[in-house]
Design an enzyme around this catalytic site. Structure first.
Site, PDB file in Angstrom:
ATOM      1  N   GLY A   9       0.751  -1.154  -0.065  1.00 16.53           N
ATOM      2  CA  GLY A   9      -0.117   0.022  -0.004  1.00 16.53           C
ATOM      3  C   GLY A   9       0.726   1.178   0.034  1.00 16.53           C
ATOM      4  N   CYS A  10       0.326   2.303   0.500  1.00 20.40           N
ATOM      5  CA  CYS A  10       1.210   3.603   0.686  1.00 20.40           C
ATOM      6  C   CYS A  10       2.480   3.330   1.306  1.00 20.40           C
ATOM      7  CB  CYS A  10       0.587   4.731   1.456  1.00 20.40           C
ATOM      8  SG  CYS A  10       1.338   6.077   1.655  1.00 20.40           S
ATOM      9  N   PHE A  11       3.408   3.680   0.627  1.00 23.33           N
ATOM     10  CA  PHE A  11       4.940   3.321   0.948  1.00 23.33           C
ATOM     11  C   PHE A  11       5.358   4.063   2.267  1.00 23.33           C
ATOM     12  CE2 PHE A  11       6.789   5.879  -2.737  1.00 23.33           C
ATOM     13  CZ  PHE A  11       6.245   7.003  -2.402  1.00 23.33           C
TER      14      PHE A  11
END
Length: 167
Positions: A9-11
């Site tokens: 997902g969002c890093f």
């Protein structure tokens, strides 16, 4: 030191989570396995480049095994969701494990199969060789350390879990 690449997902949150694990010695966020040379965040965000937001993890195998690292990675994602984690939706947010050493594939596969037994749905997490990795812009690196109140798709309790998981 060894390296492995995780997309969860969002890093921003994925990097912050992985940095808490004892034995992880360095991380960097970036874009993996796409087709556009040297993409920008805006290009990756368009979902037209094939890239996934990813975290490069350098780890000390004397302190943490690849098996344990992959197990802890799976604790931070829902591996049954396709192109989505939390509120983040798009192919850039797919989950994946990208390896650079062919010898790592068997260990990753064993953990993957064990993880599959926990779910009725098929896992959608990719397991592939790393084809390319482009470091993200500087403002993305260690984002949650620079912006403690910044957006994160992971619950704060998960960071404590990561700190205690490999004592």
């Amino acid at each position: 030191m060894n390296e492995i690449y995780f997309a969860g997902g969002c890093f921003w949150g994925t990097q912050h989570y992985l940095k808490q694990i004892r034995g992880v010695v360095a991380t960097a966020v970036g874009y993996a396995n796409g087709t556009t040379p040297n993409p920008t965040y805006e290009e990756v965000y368009s979902d037209l480049t094939g890239y996934v937001e990813c975290v490069r993890v350098e780890y000390d195998p004397a302190t943490i095994t690849l098996r344990r690292l992959v197990e802890l990675y799976f604790a931070s994602i829902d591996p049954t969701l396709l192109n989505r984690q939390g509120n983040d939706v798009g192919t850039r947010y797919r989950t994946g494990i990208y390896y650079t050493c062919e010898e790592d594939r068997a260990t990753i596969a064993e953990v993957y199969l064990a993880e599959q037994t926990k779910y009725e749905s098929e896992l959608t997490t990719e397991v592939e060789p790393l084809r390319c990795f482009v470091a993200a812009e500087a403002y993305h690196q260690d984002y949650l350390e620079k912006n403690p109140a910044g957006y994160c798709h992971l619950p704060a309790a998960l960071f404590k879990f990561a700190r205690e998981a490999n004592k």
